[in-house]
Scaffold this active site. Structure first.
Site, short mmCIF file in Angstrom:
data_model
loop_
_atom_site.label_atom_id
_atom_site.label_comp_id
_atom_site.label_asym_id
_atom_site.label_seq_id
_atom_site.Cartn_x
_atom_site.Cartn_y
_atom_site.Cartn_z
N ARG A 165 -5.38 -12.90 0.39
CA ARG A 165 -5.99 -11.78 -0.32
C ARG A 165 -7.33 -12.19 -0.94
O ARG A 165 -7.63 -13.37 -1.04
CB ARG A 165 -5.03 -11.31 -1.44
CG ARG A 165 -3.72 -10.76 -0.97
CD ARG A 165 -3.85 -9.44 -0.26
NE ARG A 165 -4.42 -8.41 -1.12
CZ ARG A 165 -4.76 -7.19 -0.71
NH1 ARG A 165 -4.57 -6.84 0.56
NH2 ARG A 165 -5.27 -6.31 -1.54
N GLU A 191 -0.32 -6.80 9.39
CA GLU A 191 -1.57 -6.15 8.97
C GLU A 191 -2.77 -6.74 9.73
O GLU A 191 -3.65 -6.03 10.20
CB GLU A 191 -1.74 -6.38 7.45
CG GLU A 191 -2.99 -5.77 6.85
CD GLU A 191 -3.04 -5.95 5.32
OE1 GLU A 191 -2.18 -6.68 4.76
OE2 GLU A 191 -3.93 -5.35 4.69
N TRP A 230 -10.47 -10.33 5.42
CA TRP A 230 -11.56 -10.00 6.35
C TRP A 230 -12.55 -11.14 6.49
O TRP A 230 -13.71 -10.93 6.83
CB TRP A 230 -12.27 -8.72 5.90
CG TRP A 230 -11.41 -7.50 6.08
CD1 TRP A 230 -10.49 -7.01 5.20
CD2 TRP A 230 -11.35 -6.63 7.22
NE1 TRP A 230 -9.87 -5.89 5.71
CE2 TRP A 230 -10.39 -5.63 6.95
CE3 TRP A 230 -12.02 -6.58 8.45
CZ2 TRP A 230 -10.07 -4.61 7.85
CZ3 TRP A 230 -11.71 -5.56 9.34
CH2 TRP A 230 -10.75 -4.59 9.04
N TRP A 275 -3.85 6.16 2.96
CA TRP A 275 -5.22 5.65 3.08
C TRP A 275 -5.94 6.40 4.20
O TRP A 275 -5.34 6.70 5.24
CB TRP A 275 -5.21 4.15 3.41
CG TRP A 275 -5.45 3.28 2.21
CD1 TRP A 275 -6.62 2.68 1.87
CD2 TRP A 275 -4.51 2.90 1.20
NE1 TRP A 275 -6.47 1.97 0.70
CE2 TRP A 275 -5.19 2.09 0.26
CE3 TRP A 275 -3.16 3.18 0.97
CZ2 TRP A 275 -4.57 1.54 -0.86
CZ3 TRP A 275 -2.54 2.64 -0.14
CH2 TRP A 275 -3.24 1.83 -1.04
N ASN A 276 -7.22 6.63 3.98
CA ASN A 276 -8.04 7.47 4.85
C ASN A 276 -8.08 7.01 6.31
O ASN A 276 -7.55 7.67 7.21
CB ASN A 276 -9.44 7.51 4.19
CG ASN A 276 -10.47 8.31 4.93
OD1 ASN A 276 -10.43 8.41 6.14
ND2 ASN A 276 -11.42 8.88 4.21
N TRP A 277 -8.71 5.86 6.58
CA TRP A 277 -8.87 5.50 7.99
C TRP A 277 -7.57 5.02 8.60
O TRP A 277 -7.35 5.15 9.81
CB TRP A 277 -10.06 4.58 8.23
CG TRP A 277 -10.01 3.14 7.80
CD1 TRP A 277 -9.42 2.63 6.71
CD2 TRP A 277 -10.64 2.03 8.48
NE1 TRP A 277 -9.64 1.27 6.65
CE2 TRP A 277 -10.39 0.88 7.72
CE3 TRP A 277 -11.39 1.90 9.64
CZ2 TRP A 277 -10.87 -0.39 8.09
CZ3 TRP A 277 -11.87 0.64 10.00
CH2 TRP A 277 -11.60 -0.48 9.23
N TYR A 284 0.85 -1.21 0.00
CA TYR A 284 0.00 0.00 0.00
C TYR A 284 0.88 1.26 0.00
O TYR A 284 1.20 1.80 1.06
CB TYR A 284 -0.88 0.03 1.25
CG TYR A 284 -1.77 -1.18 1.45
CD1 TYR A 284 -2.74 -1.52 0.51
CD2 TYR A 284 -1.68 -1.96 2.60
CE1 TYR A 284 -3.58 -2.61 0.71
CE2 TYR A 284 -2.51 -3.05 2.81
CZ TYR A 284 -3.45 -3.37 1.85
OH TYR A 284 -4.28 -4.45 2.05
N ASP A 333 -12.77 -5.15 3.10
CA ASP A 333 -12.92 -5.37 1.67
C ASP A 333 -13.64 -6.65 1.24
O ASP A 333 -14.54 -6.61 0.43
CB ASP A 333 -11.53 -5.40 1.01
CG ASP A 333 -10.76 -4.10 1.18
OD1 ASP A 333 -11.21 -3.21 1.90
OD2 ASP A 333 -9.68 -4.00 0.58
C1 DGY Z 1 -6.63 -2.80 -1.34
O1 DGY Z 1 -6.11 -2.41 -2.38
O2 DGY Z 1 -6.66 -3.97 -0.98
C2 DGY Z 1 -7.21 -1.80 -0.46
O3 DGY Z 1 -7.71 -2.35 0.71
C3 DGY Z 1 -8.27 -0.99 -1.12
O4 DGY Z 1 -8.54 0.07 -0.28
#
Ligand code: DGY
Length: 420
Positions: free
Chosen positions: A195, A392, A349, A33-35, A29, A162
């Site tokens: 993922r 993570e 998730w 990212w926002n949050w 990443y 997600d």
């Molecule tokens: C991702 O790319 O997996 C992110 O979680 C999207 O915000």
């Protein structure tokens, strides 16, 4: 308190700092990212207050004119991520995505401000307060199609959760015939078993393309977009954020906004029962179009305590659900109950533990008089980091880390919460 882990957590934040903003983790990443940034600010504030405020100021400087705070801010190019700024094509400067993320910013602003003595003239608080008012109005204007104070999301990425199974039925209806070819980058950074699956990703891209093709017209996306879910997580988080923003409005003496927020809070408190699923004894996400409940207990269901909603009887049932989780999980709070469809203790998730959600759940439980559960979640969270490092997310069964390593928000949660 563990001095080595304190140093390590600070080091991770420093290393992921790109100058005014922090990447969630190196490689996987590479943007803001926002949050993530909101939680990261809490971590920085433990040892560098200036940098804590700066993190969320940088985020809010990317706010759109209509009030939306975007989910990703692309401060610089990096072809190690898909979908990058060219795919979103929002035409903003700095480049951003076209969707939002959990509205936890106001809650963080309140926390930072209170840590500094609640001065109503605090200039940094006041500027961020204004950004939050604008952002919350955007939610109320574009994301409350049922008029009941809950939050509709128009992309599963907005929820932050997600690939939660909560979205499976809605995603299954999405047409992917026009998606075309693209190369995922996430599976080049971490094990694909951790993922989302390919057929899910195609759907994520199809939803993105709908937004891009209508020029990111938020009215059109809300009314006619392919994905319209009332998310239990965002609904709870916005209610909590409205309560926190109200504290700031009252301190400032902004009576008009205070009235507006008081009304919104009452509406959401009443509206939340629409998400209650009596069969499972928990609040569950629900489709805004079909009105079908996911019927799934996820970590977001327990944010009811954080939002301050639920009758005594509903709380009893939620605590029973928490109790049930401990039968299969060695660590709390899994993102999905073992035995649920598609549960997988390593896959993002669909089972793994995420400390930022655990943190909000534990805060809420403590506030509602369940100190024992709050403390248990805090201890479990610390044990995960002690055992596996700053990943993570973590397996609720083995405690092993999943996803990216040296993760900013996990480091922040250690410093601001579970490592204290
Ligand atoms: C991702 O790319 O997996 C992110 O979680 C999207 O915000």
């Amino acid at each position: 308190m563990n001095k080595d882990l304190d140093c390590r957590a600070q080091e991770i934040l420093r290393r992921n700092d790109r100058g005014g903003y922090t990447v969630p983790t190196h490689g996987l990443y590479p943007f803001q990212w926002n949050w993530d940034s909101a939680f990261v600010a809490l971590g920085f504030a433990e040892f560098d207050r200036e940098r804590g405020w700066q993190e969320i100021e940088t985020l809010s400087s990317a706010q759109w004119d209509d009030g939306m705070i975007p989910h990703i801010v692309f401060h610089q190019d990096d072809d190690g991520y898909f979908p990058g700024p060219g795919v979103w094509a929002t035409g903003k400067t700095p480049a951003t995505s076209g969707i939002t993320q959990p509205p936890v910013l106001a809650s963080v602003v309140r926390q930072l401000w209170e840590q500094e003595g609640t001065d109503p003239t605090h200039p940094r608080m006041r500027k961020l307060y204004a950004a939050c008012v604008k952002s919350h109005r955007w939610f109320h204007r574009f994301r409350d199609p049922l008029g009941n104070g809950l939050v509709m999301v128009t992309h599963n990425w907005e929820t932050g959760r997600d690939n939660s199974s909560e979205w499976d039925a809605a995603l299954a209806r999405i047409d992917t015939s026009g998606v075309g070819t693209y190369t995922r980058r996430d599976t080049g950074h971490v094990d694909a078993a951790m993922r989302p699956k390919q057929h899910e990703y195609d759907r994520y891209v199809a939803i993105l393309q709908f937004g891009r093709d209508c020029g990111w017209d938020h009215r059109e996306i809300a009314d006619n977009g392919p994905f319209r879910m009332i998310d239990v997580g965002m609904s709870m988080e916005l209610l909590r954020a409205n309560r926190d923003l109200l504290v700031l409005a009252e301190a400032i003496g902004d009576a008009r906004v205070a009235d507006e927020l008081t009304n919104r809070i009452a509406l959401s408190e009443q509206g939340m029962d629409w998400l209650w699923n009596d069969e499972v004894g928990a609040y569950c996400s629900r489709d805004a179009t079909t009105h079908e409940s996911s019927g799934l207990v996820t970590n977001a269901s327990f944010l009811a305590f954080y939002a301050g909603v639920g009758s005594r009887q509903q709380h009893t049932r939620l605590i029973a659900a928490l109790e049930r989780l401990t039968a299969s999980a060695a660590f709390l709070v899994p993102s999905l109950e073992a035995g649920s469809r598609e549960y997988d203790h390593r896959r993002y998730w669909r089972g793994p533990i995420w400390l930022v959600v655990s943190y909000m759940v534990a805060r809420g439980l403590a506030e509602q008089g369940h100190q024992d559960w709050a403390e248990r979640i805090r201890r479990d969270s610390a044990r995960l980091i002690e055992k596996s490092g700053f990943f993570e997310s973590f397996s609720p069964e083995t405690g092993e880390g999943s996803g990216g390593p040296d993760f900013s928000w996990t480091a922040a949660m250690w410093l601001a919460w579970c490592g204290k």
